[in-house]
Design a protein around this motif. Structure first.
Motif, short mmCIF file in Angstrom:
data_model
loop_
_atom_site.label_atom_id
_atom_site.label_comp_id
_atom_site.label_asym_id
_atom_site.label_seq_id
_atom_site.Cartn_x
_atom_site.Cartn_y
_atom_site.Cartn_z
N ASP A 43 0.85 -1.20 0.00
CA ASP A 43 0.00 0.00 0.00
C ASP A 43 0.88 1.25 0.00
O ASP A 43 1.62 1.50 0.96
N ASP A 44 0.85 2.00 -1.09
CA ASP A 44 1.63 3.23 -1.24
C ASP A 44 3.13 2.98 -1.30
O ASP A 44 3.92 3.88 -0.98
N LEU A 45 3.55 1.81 -1.70
CA LEU A 45 4.97 1.54 -1.86
C LEU A 45 5.46 2.17 -3.16
O LEU A 45 4.96 1.83 -4.24
N GLY A 46 6.41 3.10 -3.06
CA GLY A 46 6.83 3.86 -4.22
C GLY A 46 7.74 3.08 -5.16
O GLY A 46 8.32 2.05 -4.80
N TYR A 47 7.88 3.61 -6.37
CA TYR A 47 8.66 2.95 -7.41
C TYR A 47 10.09 2.70 -6.97
O TYR A 47 10.67 1.66 -7.30
N SER A 48 10.68 3.62 -6.22
CA SER A 48 12.09 3.48 -5.84
C SER A 48 12.27 3.14 -4.37
O SER A 48 13.31 3.44 -3.78
N ASP A 49 11.27 2.50 -3.77
CA ASP A 49 11.32 2.21 -2.33
C ASP A 49 11.90 0.84 -1.99
O ASP A 49 11.97 0.49 -0.81
N LEU A 50 12.29 0.07 -2.99
CA LEU A 50 12.91 -1.24 -2.75
C LEU A 50 14.36 -1.20 -3.21
O LEU A 50 14.71 -0.46 -4.13
N ALA A 51 15.19 -2.04 -2.59
CA ALA A 51 16.60 -2.09 -2.99
C ALA A 51 16.75 -2.45 -4.46
O ALA A 51 17.58 -1.88 -5.17
N SER A 52 15.91 -3.37 -4.94
CA SER A 52 16.02 -3.80 -6.33
C SER A 52 15.55 -2.75 -7.32
O SER A 52 15.79 -2.87 -8.52
N TYR A 53 14.89 -1.70 -6.83
CA TYR A 53 14.47 -0.60 -7.69
C TYR A 53 15.28 0.67 -7.41
O TYR A 53 14.88 1.76 -7.80
N PRO A 365 6.48 -0.94 -8.25
CA PRO A 365 7.23 -2.20 -8.25
C PRO A 365 6.29 -3.37 -8.55
O PRO A 365 5.15 -3.38 -8.09
N PHE A 366 6.79 -4.35 -9.29
CA PHE A 366 5.94 -5.47 -9.71
C PHE A 366 6.83 -6.68 -9.97
O PHE A 366 7.82 -6.59 -10.71
N PHE A 367 6.50 -7.80 -9.33
CA PHE A 367 7.22 -9.07 -9.50
C PHE A 367 6.24 -10.19 -9.79
O PHE A 367 5.12 -10.20 -9.27
N ILE A 368 6.67 -11.14 -10.57
CA ILE A 368 6.00 -12.44 -10.66
C ILE A 368 7.04 -13.51 -10.40
O ILE A 368 8.09 -13.54 -11.04
N ASN A 369 6.75 -14.37 -9.45
CA ASN A 369 7.63 -15.50 -9.12
C ASN A 369 6.88 -16.79 -9.40
O ASN A 369 5.80 -17.00 -8.85
N TYR A 370 7.45 -17.63 -10.27
CA TYR A 370 6.76 -18.86 -10.64
C TYR A 370 7.80 -19.90 -11.06
O TYR A 370 8.14 -20.02 -12.24
N PRO A 371 8.35 -20.65 -10.11
CA PRO A 371 9.41 -21.61 -10.42
C PRO A 371 9.03 -22.63 -11.48
O PRO A 371 9.92 -23.15 -12.18
N ALA A 372 7.74 -22.93 -11.65
CA ALA A 372 7.34 -23.89 -12.67
C ALA A 372 7.62 -23.37 -14.08
O ALA A 372 7.71 -24.15 -15.03
N ALA A 373 7.75 -22.05 -14.23
CA ALA A 373 7.97 -21.47 -15.56
C ALA A 373 9.34 -20.82 -15.72
O ALA A 373 9.84 -20.72 -16.83
N PHE A 374 9.94 -20.36 -14.60
CA PHE A 374 11.20 -19.62 -14.68
C PHE A 374 12.33 -20.41 -14.03
O PHE A 374 12.14 -21.02 -12.97
N SER A 375 13.49 -20.36 -14.63
CA SER A 375 14.64 -21.08 -14.09
C SER A 375 15.70 -20.14 -13.52
O SER A 375 16.61 -20.58 -12.82
N GLY A 376 15.60 -18.84 -13.81
CA GLY A 376 16.62 -17.92 -13.33
C GLY A 376 16.03 -16.58 -12.95
O GLY A 376 14.90 -16.49 -12.48
N VAL A 377 16.80 -15.52 -13.17
CA VAL A 377 16.39 -14.16 -12.85
C VAL A 377 16.11 -13.42 -14.15
O VAL A 377 16.90 -13.48 -15.09
N LYS A 378 14.99 -12.72 -14.21
CA LYS A 378 14.65 -12.01 -15.43
C LYS A 378 14.13 -10.61 -15.10
O LYS A 378 13.42 -10.42 -14.12
#
Length: 516
Positions: A43-53, A365-378
């Motif tokens: 809730d209200d998490l900004g675009y640059s509020d995460l380390a990965s962003y 910020p937006f992530f999808i994590n799905y090991p059945a479809a992804f094998s690495g980092v994208k």
């Protein structure tokens, strides 16, 4: 995906009376188990509020790790720069303007009906933060209008329940606070939530354990510091409950319990964490972790984000401990841009923030994590929409979308896995009354009719929206304005209820109006 289980089928003949048996075993394929779905909304998490962003102020290893065997999106949009309409679009997969959900679903407050002290506080607060009431001709009639997610709209839970999913909603609801708008009336088997736009994280201040900070300049300061009552009261189902824990962790505890209890059957969990929305309250031990910032407001804000990150980590750990990691789709997104008016974040390098249609208000910020479809980092750099979450979940669960309505999202997996190299979308629309925006390709129109602002940007080389090109590109400006007008007239319906306030948001030293 997991390999299909093989079930033996016995055929042939059996010699009775103790003689040898001759058996032929024929493997019959068993359908793969349905994937579990977890949608986590901040809730209200900004675009640059995460380390990965790009944040250097916080450590967010658990959220950032969702790109391991998943994807991180760099141009992800929500459908509104304010929470409730954005959530209505996300949970239905349709622009919320298609069903008239354009403004916050609250009743207007008539200062004449308040006690003298209440009127004084409201007027003082309104002057301080620039909150201007919208004239409403018939306040009684306005307050009688049902405000919330319409019953005829199909929520994600209602999409998945017929497919055998157990469903749960935990956290901030903000999709209506009257009968007809409870989570169980929109497909959720289990719910633990508050109905309105915010809640205290702890109902008492516990100075020894928590650090609390009032923000008198903040739009929502008066509302957020009230005790948990009315729309901020916590409910389990329809029953109000008393929760003495820190809310971020209480919600994570409920989520992990739901996962543990439903590990034997497919489930859909919508975990709507209210961090880092104000009020600014954080456990002291988390504030003590923030060593590189002296400003008290920012320290508490960063502490709330690190607590949010640990809550996400707790949920992911439960998924893996239950042996469900490979076949669970986890989505993480914020409902809108960071609330720059709190003075704790600014969404840099993007312009503006919550309650504005500049990039800082609608890119998240937006992530999808799905090991059945992804094998690495994208990392995926093409623009996408929160509306795509609905279509992606439908595709992954092999659930058909209802054919009696138009959906505005797409299944993202073919795009992020490289099977489709086109852009998922060429156009994006936004409208909150007189504040609007439209993106086509790399061109973006910003329009604020009350401020009499018409701006044109090329986001390919100006993501920060520094340079207005409306004067040098009149043909492109006209093209975008005409397409926005066509969308409004042909695609969308009028709002079911009008806005009750106009807020003044400062963007780069200039005041902009925004209707809520």
């Amino acid at each position: 995906m997991k390999s299909r289980k093989l079930v033996p089928v016995v055929s042939g003949f059996l010699l009775l009376s103790g003689f040898a048996a001759f058996i032929r075993v024929t493997p019959v394929p068993q359908p793969a188990p349905k994937p579990n779905i977890i949608l986590i909304m901040a809730d209200d998490l900004g675009y640059s509020d995460l380390a990965s962003y790009g944040s250097s102020h916080v450590k967010t290893p658990n959220i950032d790790a969702l790109s391991q065997r998943g994807v991180r999106f760099t141009q992800a949009y929500v459908t509104a720069p304010i929470c409730s309409p954005s959530r209505a679009g996300l949970i239905t997969g349709r622009y919320q303007q298609r069903f008239g959900y354009e403004f916050l679903p609250h009743n207007a407050v008539d200062p004449r009906q308040l006690p003298e002290e209440g009127r004084r506080l409201l007027e003082e607060h309104g002057k301080r933060v620039g909150n201007i009431p919208e004239p409403i001709a018939d306040l009684t009639a306005f307050n009688r209008i049902p405000k919330g997610l319409p019953a005829e709209e199909v929520s994600l839970a209602e999409l998945l329940k017929p497919a055998g999913y157990k469903t749960a909603f935990i956290g901030k609801w903000h999709l209506g606070a009257q009968d007809g708008f409870f989570p169980d009336q929109h497909g959720f088997d289990y719910s633990y939530y508050f109905q309105g736009g915010g809640s205290r994280y702890v109902d008492t201040q516990h100075e020894a354990d928590y650090v609390n900070k009032r923000l008198p300049w903040c739009l929502t300061d008066l509302v957020m510091w009230r005790k948990r009552e009315g729309e901020s009261a916590l409910r389990e189902g329809r029953t109000m409950v008393d929760d003495t824990g820190y809310l971020t962790f209480s919600l994570a505890d409920k989520a992990t319990r739901f996962i543990a209890d439903n590990r034997q059957n497919p489930f859909f969990l919508l975990l709507s964490l209210n961090a880092p929305h104000d009020p600014f309250q954080a456990p002291k031990r988390y504030v003590d972790r923030i060593q590189n910032e002296q400003d008290t407001v920012e320290r508490i804000y960063y502490a709330m984000i690190e607590a949010l990150d640990d809550a996400v980590g707790q949920v992911v750990k439960q998924v893996n401990s239950a042996g469900l990691g490979q076949n669970t789709l986890i989505v993480f997104i914020s409902d809108n841009g960071g609330a720059a008016y709190t003075r704790a974040t600014d969404n840099a390098p993007l312009r503006g923030g919550k309650m504005s249609h500049f990039e800082g208000g609608i890119a998240v910020p937006f992530f999808i994590n799905y090991p059945a479809a992804f094998s690495g980092v994208k990392t995926y750099d093409q623009p996408v929409s929160s509306l795509d979450i609905f279509a992606t979940i439908a595709a992954v669960t092999q659930t058909k979308l209802p054919a009696d309505r138009r959906y505005d999202g797409v299944n993202l997996l073919p795009f992020v896995l490289g099977r489709n190299t086109a852009r998922p979308h060429d156009t994006f629309f936004w409208r909150s009354g007189y504040s609007k925006a439209f993106r086509k390709g790399d061109w973006k129109l910003y329009l604020n009719e009350r401020n009499k602002k018409v701006l044109l940007f090329n986001l390919a080389n100006d993501r920060s929206e520094q340079t207005d090109l409306s004067g040098t590109n009149p043909a492109k400006l006209l093209e975008l304005r005409q397409e926005l007008e066509r969308w409004e007239k042909q695609e969308m319906r009028a709002p079911r209820w009008q806005n009750s306030n106009n807020c003044t948001i400062q963007v780069r030293g200039e005041d902009y109006y925004f209707p809520i």
